[in-house]
Design a protein around this motif. Structure first.
Motif, PDB file in Angstrom:
ATOM      1  N   MET A 157       0.791  -1.182  -0.362  1.00 36.50           N
ATOM      2  CA  MET A 157      -0.032  -0.028   0.306  1.00 36.50           C
ATOM      3  C   MET A 157       0.985   1.520  -0.208  1.00 36.50           C
ATOM      4  O   MET A 157       2.217   1.364  -0.143  1.00 36.50           O
ATOM      5  CB  MET A 157      -1.032   0.155   1.166  1.00 36.50           C
ATOM      6  N   ASN A 158       0.682   1.837  -0.846  1.00 37.72           N
ATOM      7  CA  ASN A 158       0.688   3.602  -1.078  1.00 37.72           C
ATOM      8  C   ASN A 158       1.139   4.469   0.961  1.00 37.72           C
ATOM      9  O   ASN A 158      -0.080   4.242   1.990  1.00 37.72           O
ATOM     10  CB  ASN A 158       0.458   4.738  -1.775  1.00 37.72           C
ATOM     11  N   THR A 159       2.052   4.747   0.876  1.00 38.68           N
ATOM     12  CA  THR A 159       2.328   5.283   2.616  1.00 38.68           C
ATOM     13  C   THR A 159       1.054   7.018   2.779  1.00 38.68           C
ATOM     14  O   THR A 159       0.689   6.505   3.864  1.00 38.68           O
ATOM     15  CB  THR A 159       3.664   5.466   2.414  1.00 38.68           C
ATOM     16  N   GLU A 160       1.494   7.455   1.662  1.00 35.13           N
ATOM     17  CA  GLU A 160       0.077   8.606   2.193  1.00 35.13           C
ATOM     18  C   GLU A 160      -1.098   8.414   2.109  1.00 35.13           C
ATOM     19  O   GLU A 160      -1.571   8.430   3.335  1.00 35.13           O
ATOM     20  CB  GLU A 160       0.904   9.382   1.082  1.00 35.13           C
ATOM     21  N   GLU A 161      -0.804   7.372   1.033  1.00 28.54           N
ATOM     22  CA  GLU A 161      -3.003   6.868   1.184  1.00 28.54           C
ATOM     23  C   GLU A 161      -3.236   6.143   2.623  1.00 28.54           C
ATOM     24  O   GLU A 161      -4.450   5.947   3.474  1.00 28.54           O
ATOM     25  CB  GLU A 161      -3.469   6.041   0.392  1.00 28.54           C
ATOM     26  N   MET A 162      -2.005   5.491   2.957  1.00 28.48           N
ATOM     27  CA  MET A 162      -2.504   4.539   4.161  1.00 28.48           C
ATOM     28  C   MET A 162      -2.343   5.096   5.183  1.00 28.48           C
ATOM     29  O   MET A 162      -2.939   5.039   6.406  1.00 28.48           O
ATOM     30  CB  MET A 162      -1.293   3.884   4.489  1.00 28.48           C
ATOM     31  N   ALA A 163      -1.632   6.321   5.707  1.00 25.97           N
ATOM     32  CA  ALA A 163      -0.954   7.058   6.955  1.00 25.97           C
ATOM     33  C   ALA A 163      -2.646   7.594   6.735  1.00 25.97           C
ATOM     34  O   ALA A 163      -3.195   8.382   7.973  1.00 25.97           O
ATOM     35  CB  ALA A 163      -0.364   7.919   6.531  1.00 25.97           C
ATOM     36  N   MET A 164      -3.146   8.604   6.175  1.00 29.98           N
ATOM     37  CA  MET A 164      -4.213   9.116   5.948  1.00 29.98           C
ATOM     38  C   MET A 164      -5.635   8.249   6.283  1.00 29.98           C
ATOM     39  O   MET A 164      -6.397   8.701   6.800  1.00 29.98           O
ATOM     40  CB  MET A 164      -4.314   9.911   4.121  1.00 29.98           C
ATOM     41  N   LEU A 165      -5.309   6.832   5.389  1.00 32.72           N
ATOM     42  CA  LEU A 165      -6.522   6.245   5.964  1.00 32.72           C
ATOM     43  C   LEU A 165      -6.333   6.063   7.913  1.00 32.72           C
ATOM     44  O   LEU A 165      -7.690   6.181   8.081  1.00 32.72           O
ATOM     45  CB  LEU A 165      -6.457   4.479   5.109  1.00 32.72           C
ATOM     46  N   SER A 166      -5.564   5.347   8.079  1.00 30.29           N
ATOM     47  CA  SER A 166      -5.617   4.889   9.654  1.00 30.29           C
ATOM     48  C   SER A 166      -5.937   6.624  10.344  1.00 30.29           C
ATOM     49  O   SER A 166      -6.862   6.988  11.349  1.00 30.29           O
ATOM     50  CB  SER A 166      -3.927   5.517   9.807  1.00 30.29           C
ATOM     51  N   TRP A 167      -5.166   8.217   9.904  1.00 37.57           N
ATOM     52  CA  TRP A 167      -5.301   9.615  10.073  1.00 37.57           C
ATOM     53  C   TRP A 167      -7.311   9.339   9.941  1.00 37.57           C
ATOM     54  O   TRP A 167      -8.176  10.111  11.494  1.00 37.57           O
ATOM     55  CB  TRP A 167      -5.186  10.325  10.038  1.00 37.57           C
ATOM     56  N   SER A 168      -7.877   8.863   9.086  1.00 34.61           N
ATOM     57  CA  SER A 168      -9.327   9.129   8.516  1.00 34.61           C
ATOM     58  C   SER A 168     -10.093   8.648  10.246  1.00 34.61           C
ATOM     59  O   SER A 168     -11.393   8.859  10.120  1.00 34.61           O
ATOM     60  CB  SER A 168      -9.570   9.565   7.575  1.00 34.61           C
ATOM     61  N   MET A 169      -9.425   7.324   9.789  1.00 41.16           N
ATOM     62  CA  MET A 169     -10.188   6.757  10.933  1.00 41.16           C
ATOM     63  C   MET A 169     -10.341   6.943  12.428  1.00 41.16           C
ATOM     64  O   MET A 169     -11.064   7.038  13.261  1.00 41.16           O
ATOM     65  CB  MET A 169      -9.281   4.865  11.413  1.00 41.16           C
ATOM     66  N   VAL A 170      -9.247   7.336  12.701  1.00 35.76           N
ATOM     67  CA  VAL A 170      -9.472   7.189  14.303  1.00 35.76           C
ATOM     68  C   VAL A 170     -10.422   8.929  14.945  1.00 35.76           C
ATOM     69  O   VAL A 170     -10.616   8.805  15.239  1.00 35.76           O
ATOM     70  CB  VAL A 170      -7.660   7.463  15.216  1.00 35.76           C
ATOM     71  N   LEU A 226     -15.687   3.439  22.249  1.00 35.85           N
ATOM     72  CA  LEU A 226     -14.363   3.851  21.123  1.00 35.85           C
ATOM     73  C   LEU A 226     -13.304   2.714  21.061  1.00 35.85           C
ATOM     74  O   LEU A 226     -12.658   3.087  19.833  1.00 35.85           O
ATOM     75  CB  LEU A 226     -14.083   5.145  22.301  1.00 35.85           C
ATOM     76  N   VAL A 227     -12.627   2.271  22.275  1.00 29.68           N
ATOM     77  CA  VAL A 227     -11.004   1.700  22.322  1.00 29.68           C
ATOM     78  C   VAL A 227     -12.095   0.905  21.412  1.00 29.68           C
ATOM     79  O   VAL A 227     -10.670  -0.041  20.762  1.00 29.68           O
ATOM     80  CB  VAL A 227     -10.606   1.634  23.832  1.00 29.68           C
ATOM     81  N   ASN A 228     -12.711  -0.222  22.087  1.00 29.83           N
ATOM     82  CA  ASN A 228     -13.204  -1.568  21.155  1.00 29.83           C
ATOM     83  C   ASN A 228     -13.143  -1.419  19.988  1.00 29.83           C
ATOM     84  O   ASN A 228     -12.376  -2.256  18.923  1.00 29.83           O
ATOM     85  CB  ASN A 228     -14.810  -1.750  21.992  1.00 29.83           C
ATOM     86  N   VAL A 229     -13.887  -0.223  19.000  1.00 31.48           N
ATOM     87  CA  VAL A 229     -13.570  -0.236  18.038  1.00 31.48           C
ATOM     88  C   VAL A 229     -12.682  -0.035  16.976  1.00 31.48           C
ATOM     89  O   VAL A 229     -12.536  -0.396  16.371  1.00 31.48           O
ATOM     90  CB  VAL A 229     -14.699   1.123  17.381  1.00 31.48           C
ATOM     91  N   PHE A 230     -11.896   0.740  17.733  1.00 26.56           N
ATOM     92  CA  PHE A 230     -10.640   1.049  17.343  1.00 26.56           C
ATOM     93  C   PHE A 230      -9.698   0.153  17.459  1.00 26.56           C
ATOM     94  O   PHE A 230      -8.927  -0.615  16.136  1.00 26.56           O
ATOM     95  CB  PHE A 230      -9.802   1.636  18.066  1.00 26.56           C
ATOM     96  N   SER A 231      -9.295  -1.042  17.717  1.00 27.41           N
ATOM     97  CA  SER A 231      -9.185  -2.492  18.757  1.00 27.41           C
ATOM     98  C   SER A 231      -9.262  -3.413  17.329  1.00 27.41           C
ATOM     99  O   SER A 231      -9.137  -3.906  16.715  1.00 27.41           O
ATOM    100  CB  SER A 231      -9.433  -2.772  19.939  1.00 27.41           C
ATOM    101  N   ALA A 232     -11.046  -3.109  17.029  1.00 31.66           N
ATOM    102  CA  ALA A 232     -11.574  -3.786  15.808  1.00 31.66           C
ATOM    103  C   ALA A 232     -10.033  -3.537  14.095  1.00 31.66           C
ATOM    104  O   ALA A 232     -10.317  -4.574  13.924  1.00 31.66           O
ATOM    105  CB  ALA A 232     -13.115  -4.062  15.613  1.00 31.66           C
ATOM    106  N   TYR A 233     -10.436  -2.559  14.312  1.00 30.75           N
ATOM    107  CA  TYR A 233      -9.994  -1.740  13.367  1.00 30.75           C
ATOM    108  C   TYR A 233      -8.025  -1.878  13.137  1.00 30.75           C
ATOM    109  O   TYR A 233      -7.600  -2.671  11.884  1.00 30.75           O
ATOM    110  CB  TYR A 233      -9.388  -0.157  13.201  1.00 30.75           C
ATOM    111  N   LEU A 234      -7.885  -1.748  14.669  1.00 30.29           N
ATOM    112  CA  LEU A 234      -6.080  -2.917  14.284  1.00 30.29           C
ATOM    113  C   LEU A 234      -5.754  -4.440  13.480  1.00 30.29           C
ATOM    114  O   LEU A 234      -5.366  -4.727  13.108  1.00 30.29           O
ATOM    115  CB  LEU A 234      -5.983  -2.753  15.994  1.00 30.29           C
ATOM    116  N   GLN A 235      -7.186  -4.786  14.615  1.00 26.44           N
ATOM    117  CA  GLN A 235      -7.260  -6.589  14.511  1.00 26.44           C
ATOM    118  C   GLN A 235      -6.871  -6.897  12.581  1.00 26.44           C
ATOM    119  O   GLN A 235      -6.422  -7.662  11.395  1.00 26.44           O
ATOM    120  CB  GLN A 235      -8.189  -7.780  14.321  1.00 26.44           C
ATOM    121  N   LEU A 236      -8.063  -5.777  11.607  1.00 30.46           N
ATOM    122  CA  LEU A 236      -7.612  -6.173  10.646  1.00 30.46           C
ATOM    123  C   LEU A 236      -6.106  -5.426  10.032  1.00 30.46           C
ATOM    124  O   LEU A 236      -5.942  -5.807   8.972  1.00 30.46           O
ATOM    125  CB  LEU A 236      -9.295  -4.712   9.735  1.00 30.46           C
TER     126      LEU A 236
END
Length: 214
Positions: free
Chosen positions: A155-168, A199-209
């Motif tokens: 994956m593209n670094t910038e796009e992955m970083a933006m995805l992570s930021w957008s998620m939180v 909030l933490v539980n939903v973020f943990s689900a994202y980390l599992q993905l």
């Protein structure tokens, strides 16, 4: 302490007093309803005095925006010593969410209100968004480290970083505006727990993905 130092300290203390009053009014009455006159009345000074320190209301909003980023950087500063980049990414996400929970007023000024960005564009058009760029650069460095360890390497670094930021950011924004709580109550598959825990539980689900992308 000399006369010059005392004057500078008085100036900084008074500016902090202005910012504290403005933040209170922005939160309780809303940005549009808050005027320089109201801020001055809150600290029992004349509006003219406020203008000795800040150009206008957007200048005050941007100063609060900068103060909030200072607090966020302090929270992130210790994470530079986390060697494992994926663990650092997780810690950054949790720290970001906790910052929004602890300082919803600052978070709104930093990432939701448009006025600080309008001030930047009007008064410093040569700068894009220095505070946000520093945070995003740290996130991209962490994403690059994760890719070097085999995580989401295609994956593209910038796009992955933006995805992570957008998620939180999405989680934090929904939490601050109370939308998160109301939607969660309608989801029968989600156990009703404290909103902060959810909030933490939903973020943990994202980390599992993310872990599955290795």
């Amino acid at each position: 302490m000399g006369i010059k130092e005392r004057k500078e300290r008085h100036r900084e203390d008074f500016k902090a007093k202005i910012l504290q009053a403005a933040k209170k009014l922005f939160v309780t009455e809303g940005y549009e309803a808050t005027s320089i006159r109201k801020i001055a009345a809150e600290i029992e000074f004349s509006p003219t005095t406020i203008y000795l320190y800040y150009k206008d209301k957007t200048d005050i909003a941007y100063a609060l925006h900068q103060e909030g980023f200072g607090l966020l950087r302090e929270r992130f500063s210790t994470l530079a010593y986390v060697d494992d980049p994926f663990e650092r990414l997780k810690a950054m996400g949790r720290g970001y969410i906790q910052f929004a929970v602890d300082h919803p007023d600052f978070y709104e000024l930093m990432f939701i209100m448009k006025e600080p960005m309008q001030y930047l564009q009007a008064h410093h058009p040569e700068e894009e968004w220095p505070e946000g760029e520093r945070v995003f650069d740290a996130l991209m460095q962490t994403v690059d480290g994760c890719k070097a360890r085999g995580y989401f390497s295609s994956m593209n670094t910038e796009e992955m970083a933006m995805l992570s930021w957008s998620m939180v950011h999405g989680l934090c924004s929904l939490h601050i505006t109370s939308h998160f709580k109301h939607i969660a109550e309608k989801c029968s598959g989600i156990e009703l727990v404290k909103q902060d825990t959810l909030l933490v539980n939903v973020f943990s689900a994202y980390l599992q993905l993310l872990e599955r992308l290795k």
